[in-house]
Design a protein around this motif. Structure first.
Motif, PDB file in Angstrom:
ATOM      1  N   GLU A  99       0.833  -1.202   0.000  1.00  0.00           N
ATOM      2  CA  GLU A  99       0.000   0.000   0.000  1.00  0.00           C
ATOM      3  C   GLU A  99       0.868   1.252   0.000  1.00  0.00           C
ATOM      4  O   GLU A  99       1.968   1.258   0.542  1.00  0.00           O
ATOM      5  CB  GLU A  99      -0.895   0.051   1.234  1.00  0.00           C
ATOM      6  CG  GLU A  99      -2.064  -0.881   1.194  1.00  0.00           C
ATOM      7  CD  GLU A  99      -2.952  -0.673   2.402  1.00  0.00           C
ATOM      8  OE1 GLU A  99      -4.053  -0.138   2.225  1.00  0.00           O
ATOM      9  OE2 GLU A  99      -2.536  -1.053   3.514  1.00  0.00           O
ATOM     10  N   ILE A 100       0.338   2.315  -0.579  1.00  0.00           N
ATOM     11  CA  ILE A 100       0.989   3.624  -0.572  1.00  0.00           C
ATOM     12  C   ILE A 100      -0.039   4.643  -0.098  1.00  0.00           C
ATOM     13  O   ILE A 100      -1.131   4.736  -0.660  1.00  0.00           O
ATOM     14  CB  ILE A 100       1.489   4.014  -1.973  1.00  0.00           C
ATOM     15  CG1 ILE A 100       2.538   3.007  -2.456  1.00  0.00           C
ATOM     16  CG2 ILE A 100       2.044   5.432  -1.978  1.00  0.00           C
ATOM     17  CD1 ILE A 100       2.945   3.203  -3.894  1.00  0.00           C
ATOM     18  N   ARG A 128      -1.722   8.102  -0.004  1.00  0.00           N
ATOM     19  CA  ARG A 128      -1.791   9.182  -0.985  1.00  0.00           C
ATOM     20  C   ARG A 128      -2.561  10.359  -0.420  1.00  0.00           C
ATOM     21  O   ARG A 128      -3.534  10.187   0.291  1.00  0.00           O
ATOM     22  CB  ARG A 128      -2.499   8.710  -2.254  1.00  0.00           C
ATOM     23  CG  ARG A 128      -1.699   7.715  -3.034  1.00  0.00           C
ATOM     24  CD  ARG A 128      -2.408   7.330  -4.288  1.00  0.00           C
ATOM     25  NE  ARG A 128      -2.414   8.463  -5.232  1.00  0.00           N
ATOM     26  CZ  ARG A 128      -2.694   8.325  -6.517  1.00  0.00           C
ATOM     27  NH1 ARG A 128      -2.993   7.140  -7.013  1.00  0.00           N
ATOM     28  NH2 ARG A 128      -2.694   9.361  -7.318  1.00  0.00           N
ATOM     29  N   ASP A 142      -3.267  13.486  -2.712  1.00  0.00           N
ATOM     30  CA  ASP A 142      -3.051  14.286  -3.913  1.00  0.00           C
ATOM     31  C   ASP A 142      -3.621  15.696  -3.783  1.00  0.00           C
ATOM     32  O   ASP A 142      -3.138  16.616  -4.420  1.00  0.00           O
ATOM     33  CB  ASP A 142      -3.680  13.613  -5.135  1.00  0.00           C
ATOM     34  CG  ASP A 142      -2.978  12.310  -5.506  1.00  0.00           C
ATOM     35  OD1 ASP A 142      -2.022  11.925  -4.815  1.00  0.00           O
ATOM     36  OD2 ASP A 142      -3.395  11.678  -6.496  1.00  0.00           O
ATOM     37  N   ASN A 154      -8.080   9.809  -4.233  1.00  0.00           N
ATOM     38  CA  ASN A 154      -6.629   9.819  -4.070  1.00  0.00           C
ATOM     39  C   ASN A 154      -6.203  10.556  -2.812  1.00  0.00           C
ATOM     40  O   ASN A 154      -5.053  10.952  -2.675  1.00  0.00           O
ATOM     41  CB  ASN A 154      -5.957  10.441  -5.295  1.00  0.00           C
ATOM     42  CG  ASN A 154      -6.108   9.570  -6.517  1.00  0.00           C
ATOM     43  OD1 ASN A 154      -6.338   8.379  -6.422  1.00  0.00           O
ATOM     44  ND2 ASN A 154      -5.982  10.162  -7.678  1.00  0.00           N
ATOM     45  N   GLY A 155      -7.140  10.744  -1.900  1.00  0.00           N
ATOM     46  CA  GLY A 155      -6.830  11.379  -0.620  1.00  0.00           C
ATOM     47  C   GLY A 155      -7.152  12.861  -0.596  1.00  0.00           C
ATOM     48  O   GLY A 155      -7.049  13.545  -1.610  1.00  0.00           O
TER      49      GLY A 155
END
Length: 77
Positions: A53-54, A56, A58, A66-67
């Protein structure tokens, strides 16, 4: 993602008197776990990610998946 790190980053901004994380969670449940996204802030104060997982953030209002970050600002000069 540590709540304390987020609070420290915001509190380091000149003029900030109070910083509090009110929600830190995945937008979508983890596929393997399913179910609901969990509490607004993990009881441990850490949003744990799997090795693949990454996190994010954005900040793109056209792609909230995307956050996103919302700041509630009060007072000031």
């Amino acid at each position: 993602v540590r709540v304390g790190s987020l609070v420290a980053a915001v509190a380091a901004v000149p003029g900030v008197r109070h910083a509090e994380v009110t929600r830190l969670r995945r937008l979508h449940p983890v596929r393997s776990g399913g179910g609901s996204p969990g509490p607004d802030v993990p009881p441990s104060g850490v949003l744990r990610l799997s090795p693949l997982e990454i996190a994010r953030l954005d900040g793109d209002s056209a792609r909230p998946e995307n956050g996103w970050l919302t700041l509630d600002l009060r007072g000031g000069r």
